[in-house]
Design an enzyme around this catalytic site. Sequence first.
Site, PDB file in Angstrom:
ATOM      1  N   ARG A   1       0.820  -1.214   0.000  1.00  0.00           N
ATOM      2  CA  ARG A   1       0.000   0.000   0.000  1.00  0.00           C
ATOM      3  C   ARG A   1       0.859   1.271   0.000  1.00  0.00           C
ATOM      4  O   ARG A   1       0.433   2.305  -0.516  1.00  0.00           O
ATOM      5  CB  ARG A   1      -0.939   0.001   1.208  1.00  0.00           C
ATOM      6  CG  ARG A   1      -2.120  -0.932   1.015  1.00  0.00           C
ATOM      7  CD  ARG A   1      -3.013  -0.943   2.232  1.00  0.00           C
ATOM      8  NE  ARG A   1      -4.209  -1.728   1.991  1.00  0.00           N
ATOM      9  CZ  ARG A   1      -5.111  -2.002   2.927  1.00  0.00           C
ATOM     10  NH1 ARG A   1      -4.932  -1.570   4.167  1.00  0.00           N
ATOM     11  NH2 ARG A   1      -6.176  -2.714   2.633  1.00  0.00           N
TER      12      ARG A   1
ATOM     13  N   LYS B   1     -16.961 -18.536   4.365  1.00  0.00           N
ATOM     14  CA  LYS B   1     -18.400 -18.491   4.630  1.00  0.00           C
ATOM     15  C   LYS B   1     -19.232 -17.908   3.510  1.00  0.00           C
ATOM     16  O   LYS B   1     -18.933 -16.837   2.990  1.00  0.00           O
ATOM     17  CB  LYS B   1     -18.640 -17.652   5.890  1.00  0.00           C
ATOM     18  CG  LYS B   1     -18.178 -18.327   7.159  1.00  0.00           C
ATOM     19  CD  LYS B   1     -18.519 -17.461   8.330  1.00  0.00           C
ATOM     20  CE  LYS B   1     -18.352 -18.233   9.632  1.00  0.00           C
ATOM     21  NZ  LYS B   1     -18.587 -17.344  10.782  1.00  0.00           N
TER      22      LYS B   1
ATOM     23  N   GLY C   1      -9.157  -9.199   1.111  1.00  0.00           N
ATOM     24  CA  GLY C   1      -8.727 -10.043   2.233  1.00  0.00           C
ATOM     25  C   GLY C   1      -7.580 -10.972   1.943  1.00  0.00           C
ATOM     26  O   GLY C   1      -6.497 -10.545   1.558  1.00  0.00           O
TER      27      GLY C   1
ATOM     28  N   GLY D   1     -11.880  -5.065   2.384  1.00  0.00           N
ATOM     29  CA  GLY D   1     -13.322  -4.849   2.497  1.00  0.00           C
ATOM     30  C   GLY D   1     -13.906  -4.026   1.357  1.00  0.00           C
ATOM     31  O   GLY D   1     -15.015  -4.300   0.884  1.00  0.00           O
TER      32      GLY D   1
HETATM   33  C1  3PG Z   1      -8.292  -2.026   5.293  1.00  0.00           C
HETATM   34  O1  3PG Z   1      -7.248  -2.403   5.805  1.00  0.00           O
HETATM   35  O2  3PG Z   1      -9.147  -2.823   4.834  1.00  0.00           O
HETATM   36  C2  3PG Z   1      -8.521  -0.559   5.142  1.00  0.00           C
HETATM   37  O3  3PG Z   1      -7.377   0.170   5.502  1.00  0.00           O
HETATM   38  C3  3PG Z   1      -9.726  -0.122   5.934  1.00  0.00           C
HETATM   39  O4  3PG Z   1      -9.538  -0.342   7.281  1.00  0.00           O
HETATM   40  P1  3PG Z   1     -10.819  -0.516   8.220  1.00  0.00           P
HETATM   41  O5  3PG Z   1     -11.449  -1.834   7.843  1.00  0.00           O
HETATM   42  O6  3PG Z   1     -10.320  -0.477   9.624  1.00  0.00           O
HETATM   43  O7  3PG Z   1     -11.745   0.637   7.916  1.00  0.00           O
HETATM   44 MG    MG Z   2     -10.912  -3.891   6.534  1.00  0.00          MG
END
Ligand code: 3PG
Ligand code: MG
Length: 402
Positions: free
Chosen positions: A42, A202, A359, A382
């Site tokens: 990142r 899941k 993920g 996410g």
């Molecule tokens: C992540 O790592 O998925 C993003 O930086 C967002 O982080 P968060 O899920 O804590 O909002």
């Molecule tokens: Mg996250």
Amino acid sequence: MAFRSLPFCSLDDMPDLAGKTVIVRADLNVPIDDGRVTDATRLSAAVPTLATLADRGAKVLVLSHFGRPKPGDRSLSLAAIAPALSDVMGRPVGFVGECIGPEAEAAVAAMAPGSILVLENARFHAGEEGNAPDFVAALARLGDFYVNDAFSVSHRAHASTEGLAHVLPAFAGRSMQAELDALEKALGKPVKPVAAVVGGAKVSSKLDVLLHLVARVEHLMIGGAMANTFLVAKGVSVGKSLAEPGLADVALDILARAEKAGCTVHLPYEVVVAKEFATHAPHRLVNVFEVADDEMILDIGPAAVEAFADALKTCATCVWNGPMGAFEMAPFDAGTVALARVAAGLTASGQLLSVAGGGDTVAALNHAGVADDFTFVSTAGGAFLEWMEGRVLPGVAALERD
Ligand code: 3PG
Ligand code: MG
């Protein structure tokens, strides 16, 4: 390029930046171990935007969150990340221990044009996650322009990802642009046929992803423990495999919708089973109808990989999320690795546009040694999943031109 038709301004649309200050929302939320960054992906993703703006003579402020700090806990400081960002940029990067107020304002005033300064973790203020107008205003006081280069946090309607875009002239950074462009090519306006490879534990966590995909792709390959729920729904006995039998009706509904939409769903018909969930657990390869009561499915078998691969070979586009088995434990990584290598090979030969994210996916592709061979690997977890659900991401929507 598909992205150009979208209603965003990019760095190319910014005016002369000499004497200006630009607030860049990056995602510096990187994994660390013992104070050291263990995956700088990142940070590398932020470099093109930060370097471009600095080279144009702007004072560049880097705004980010780090972890999920509890109120009053200041241990998740970005002080540890600024030097790692400096390393990947190959130029100095400063740090100030606040992101609003007199301390931050003084640090910005003292910056030389073309320099880069990381602001302290925005989540140290409740106004960040609350998207509070007074916090947004305090952030906005620091700069003239706002650039969002953090697709991976754009599913959050926070001050730094959403609020700021409404009070400062807002632009999409290079990484944001690359993510949106790849996603547009993968699912927005893809070259067909399209395959989606979806795995993970899941069904419940990816219900909306599956529902969105069956209406849009020609082939859906389901692996990982979530495939077990579909097998159970079809009357297959999966022994003590991880599954969500309560979702059998939902699984059948997804299969029915797929059939109606002309989407072929591929489930593994050959699997690797073991009696315990452990690295190198004794295991056997069986037809999916031969799983014993005391066994669990931990990977897809070579014949299933081949069947998935055969479908993949007929496709022009592939979107991938999730592992096909318990890839953290050898030898149950074999199915994920083998299928990932097929996708990478098809990409290398120009037959397939492949986009992966979310993920565990990047970890699985890195493990297979093919992350660099995919057309695009998203930095998002996410946010990638929410995008696969067809949702509008607030941080992206806020960048749209009025
Ligand atoms: C992540 O790592 O998925 C993003 O930086 C967002 O982080 P968060 O899920 O804590 O909002
Ligand atoms: Mg996250």
